[in-house]
Design a protein around this motif. Structure first.
Motif, PDB file in Angstrom:
ATOM      1  N   THR A   6       0.818  -1.223   0.000  1.00 54.85           N
ATOM      2  CA  THR A   6       0.000   0.000   0.000  1.00 54.85           C
ATOM      3  C   THR A   6       0.845   1.264   0.000  1.00 54.85           C
ATOM      4  O   THR A   6       0.295   2.367  -0.061  1.00 54.85           O
ATOM      5  CB  THR A   6      -0.944   0.023   1.213  1.00 54.85           C
ATOM      6  OG1 THR A   6      -0.178   0.095   2.422  1.00 54.85           O
ATOM      7  CG2 THR A   6      -1.831  -1.218   1.244  1.00 54.85           C
TER       8      THR A   6
ATOM      9  N   GLN B 190     -10.570  -9.228  10.667  1.00 56.57           N
ATOM     10  CA  GLN B 190     -11.422  -8.091  10.341  1.00 56.57           C
ATOM     11  C   GLN B 190     -12.781  -8.231  11.033  1.00 56.57           C
ATOM     12  O   GLN B 190     -13.206  -9.332  11.390  1.00 56.57           O
ATOM     13  CB  GLN B 190     -11.622  -7.993   8.825  1.00 56.57           C
ATOM     14  CG  GLN B 190     -10.326  -7.880   8.038  1.00 56.57           C
ATOM     15  CD  GLN B 190      -9.576  -6.595   8.298  1.00 56.57           C
ATOM     16  OE1 GLN B 190     -10.167  -5.505   8.259  1.00 56.57           O
ATOM     17  NE2 GLN B 190      -8.281  -6.703   8.573  1.00 56.57           N
TER      18      GLN B 190
ATOM     19  N   GLU C 145     -16.963  -7.471   4.531  1.00 55.52           N
ATOM     20  CA  GLU C 145     -16.835  -6.409   3.532  1.00 55.52           C
ATOM     21  C   GLU C 145     -15.401  -5.915   3.432  1.00 55.52           C
ATOM     22  O   GLU C 145     -14.960  -5.498   2.359  1.00 55.52           O
ATOM     23  CB  GLU C 145     -17.783  -5.255   3.848  1.00 55.52           C
ATOM     24  CG  GLU C 145     -19.256  -5.599   3.718  1.00 55.52           C
ATOM     25  CD  GLU C 145     -19.622  -6.132   2.347  1.00 55.52           C
ATOM     26  OE1 GLU C 145     -19.161  -5.535   1.346  1.00 55.52           O
ATOM     27  OE2 GLU C 145     -20.333  -7.145   2.267  1.00 55.52           O
ATOM     28  N   ASN C 146     -14.678  -5.957   4.540  1.00 51.35           N
ATOM     29  CA  ASN C 146     -13.272  -5.541   4.509  1.00 51.35           C
ATOM     30  C   ASN C 146     -12.448  -6.472   3.627  1.00 51.35           C
ATOM     31  O   ASN C 146     -11.585  -6.023   2.869  1.00 51.35           O
ATOM     32  CB  ASN C 146     -12.701  -5.520   5.927  1.00 51.35           C
ATOM     33  CG  ASN C 146     -13.272  -4.401   6.768  1.00 51.35           C
ATOM     34  OD1 ASN C 146     -13.855  -3.454   6.243  1.00 51.35           O
ATOM     35  ND2 ASN C 146     -13.133  -4.507   8.076  1.00 51.35           N
TER      36      ASN C 146
ATOM     37  N   LYS D 194     -13.593  -8.151   1.128  1.00 48.50           N
ATOM     38  CA  LYS D 194     -13.984  -7.871  -0.254  1.00 48.50           C
ATOM     39  C   LYS D 194     -13.248  -6.644  -0.787  1.00 48.50           C
ATOM     40  O   LYS D 194     -12.882  -6.597  -1.966  1.00 48.50           O
ATOM     41  CB  LYS D 194     -15.496  -7.667  -0.339  1.00 48.50           C
ATOM     42  CG  LYS D 194     -16.296  -8.945  -0.084  1.00 48.50           C
ATOM     43  CD  LYS D 194     -17.795  -8.694  -0.134  1.00 48.50           C
ATOM     44  CE  LYS D 194     -18.578  -9.981   0.124  1.00 48.50           C
ATOM     45  NZ  LYS D 194     -20.046  -9.760   0.099  1.00 48.50           N
ATOM     46  N   ARG D 195     -13.011  -5.671   0.092  1.00 51.79           N
ATOM     47  CA  ARG D 195     -12.238  -4.486  -0.334  1.00 51.79           C
ATOM     48  C   ARG D 195     -10.783  -4.853  -0.605  1.00 51.79           C
ATOM     49  O   ARG D 195     -10.138  -4.257  -1.487  1.00 51.79           O
ATOM     50  CB  ARG D 195     -12.344  -3.396   0.723  1.00 51.79           C
ATOM     51  CG  ARG D 195     -13.657  -2.618   0.670  1.00 51.79           C
ATOM     52  CD  ARG D 195     -13.596  -1.375   1.526  1.00 51.79           C
ATOM     53  NE  ARG D 195     -13.748  -1.686   2.932  1.00 51.79           N
ATOM     54  CZ  ARG D 195     -14.930  -1.754   3.559  1.00 51.79           C
ATOM     55  NH1 ARG D 195     -16.056  -1.557   2.883  1.00 51.79           N
ATOM     56  NH2 ARG D 195     -14.994  -2.041   4.842  1.00 51.79           N
TER      57      ARG D 195
ATOM     58  N   ASN E 254      -9.823  -7.412  -2.060  1.00 54.12           N
ATOM     59  CA  ASN E 254      -9.772  -7.960  -3.415  1.00 54.12           C
ATOM     60  C   ASN E 254      -9.403  -6.886  -4.435  1.00 54.12           C
ATOM     61  O   ASN E 254      -8.576  -7.113  -5.325  1.00 54.12           O
ATOM     62  CB  ASN E 254     -11.113  -8.593  -3.783  1.00 54.12           C
ATOM     63  CG  ASN E 254     -11.400  -9.859  -2.993  1.00 54.12           C
ATOM     64  OD1 ASN E 254     -10.486 -10.454  -2.419  1.00 54.12           O
ATOM     65  ND2 ASN E 254     -12.652 -10.268  -2.957  1.00 54.12           N
ATOM     66  N   ASP E 255     -10.021  -5.716  -4.311  1.00 51.81           N
ATOM     67  CA  ASP E 255      -9.702  -4.613  -5.230  1.00 51.81           C
ATOM     68  C   ASP E 255      -8.249  -4.175  -5.051  1.00 51.81           C
ATOM     69  O   ASP E 255      -7.540  -3.923  -6.030  1.00 51.81           O
ATOM     70  CB  ASP E 255     -10.638  -3.430  -4.981  1.00 51.81           C
ATOM     71  CG  ASP E 255     -12.078  -3.722  -5.371  1.00 51.81           C
ATOM     72  OD1 ASP E 255     -12.286  -4.584  -6.259  1.00 51.81           O
ATOM     73  OD2 ASP E 255     -12.990  -3.110  -4.792  1.00 51.81           O
ATOM     74  N   GLU E 256      -7.828  -4.107  -3.807  1.00 56.98           N
ATOM     75  CA  GLU E 256      -6.439  -3.726  -3.504  1.00 56.98           C
ATOM     76  C   GLU E 256      -5.457  -4.727  -4.106  1.00 56.98           C
ATOM     77  O   GLU E 256      -4.453  -4.341  -4.730  1.00 56.98           O
ATOM     78  CB  GLU E 256      -6.253  -3.650  -1.991  1.00 56.98           C
ATOM     79  CG  GLU E 256      -4.831  -3.363  -1.542  1.00 56.98           C
ATOM     80  CD  GLU E 256      -4.673  -3.550  -0.037  1.00 56.98           C
ATOM     81  OE1 GLU E 256      -3.682  -4.185   0.375  1.00 56.98           O
ATOM     82  OE2 GLU E 256      -5.534  -3.069   0.728  1.00 56.98           O
TER      83      GLU E 256
END
Length: 289
Positions: free
Chosen positions: A109, A135, A139-140, A142-143, A145-147
């Motif tokens: 990151t 977590q 939903e965290n 799932k986020r 995944n985009d990262e």
């Protein structure tokens, strides 16, 4: 002719045929009759010897080479995963020792474009996110995944790969779903691979082989880290002295795309990091599947 005599002559004939083959042919011949074979080259995660690396990185790497390690997985400490050297300087020293830096745990990151470019320049194959932590919501994950997909795109652009390293928390049901499944199925297989920490999969009471079989060619690296029970719970130990059946696990993993076997140990009851690194290397050198 009796069946026993016929079977004996058949076996003897096959053995003679094998002995008459050239070496490569003989190896293939023997393997077809169940002959064991060695694992591909194995490595060490430098977290195992982190204190020694902090004191004397150059000397510690030389010792690891003498133990028989041909591959190294680094991690991003205060001096970065090249330990304060330029990437090309680190590679030169590794070349001199007959070793290769194949992967590194890295914060994906922060300044990841630079890290990926520097890693690619010296032949590192993987940059790996080592930890996200438990977590409060699925939903965290799932986020993440985009990262991970974005990190995978950066790595792919530089000709290397991105992966995520699991702990036990990703196998614990959260909001009715298994986070590891959410991440496996929510990331692009063309961009994101996984490093299976076998210790943590077993700690979560899951079957490492079943996960590799379910997601073939996604788990490309693994941490070979044994597990023993103590009065306080579980901890890692020298390979072969714990409860994990690596003979069964690693032999099966080859069928599902496992490429890199990275030794790791984090607890050293009755021993020390360098001694354990040496004993673990000896185990891996003698290991066959």
């Amino acid at each position: 002719m009796s069946n026993k005599r016929r079977d004996f002559l058949k076996t003897a004939g096959l053995a003679a045929a094998g002995l008459s083959l050239p070496f490569a042919g003989k190896a293939n011949f023997l393997s077809s009759f169940g002959e064991t074979k060695k694992l591909p080259a194995f490595g060490l995660q430098l977290w195992t010897v982190k204190e020694d690396m902090m004191k004397d990185a150059k000397g510690t790497l030389a010792k690891l080479s003498s133990y028989g390690y041909k591959q190294i997985e680094s991690f991003e400490g205060p001096k970065g995963f090249f330990w304060g050297w330029k990437n090309t300087e680190f590679k030169k020293y590794m070349d001199d020792l007959g070793m290769k830096l194949v992967s590194a745990h890295s914060n994906n990151t922060v300044d990841f474009e630079r890290k990926a470019a520097e890693a690619a320049e010296v032949g590192v194959e993987y940059l790996i996110c080592p930890y996200k932590g438990p977590q409060k919501s699925i939903e965290n994950f799932k986020r993440f995944n985009d990262e991970f997909n974005k990190s995978g795109e950066i790595c792919k652009k530089n000709g290397i790969r991105f992966a995520y390293h699991n702990h036990d928390y990703s196998f614990k049901v959260l909001d009715g779903l298994v986070p590891q499944t959410v991440m496996m199925e929510g990331t692009d297989a063309g961009l994101v691979d996984y490093e299976m920490d076998i210790y943590w999969v077993v700690a979560a009471k899951e079957d490492p082989v079943a996960w590799a079989k379910k997601y073939p060619n996604r788990f490309r690296l693994c941490h070979v880290k044994d597990q023993t029970k103590t009065a306080k719970g579980i901890e890692s130990c020298q390979i072969g002295k714990g409860d994990i059946d690596f003979k069964k696990i690693l032999g099966q993993m080859q069928k599902y795309g496992m490429k890199h076997h990275i030794v790791e140990q984090e607890a050293f009851t009755g021993t020390n990091p360098l001694e354990s690194a040496e004993k673990n290397a000896a185990y891996m050198k003698d290991f066959s599947i």
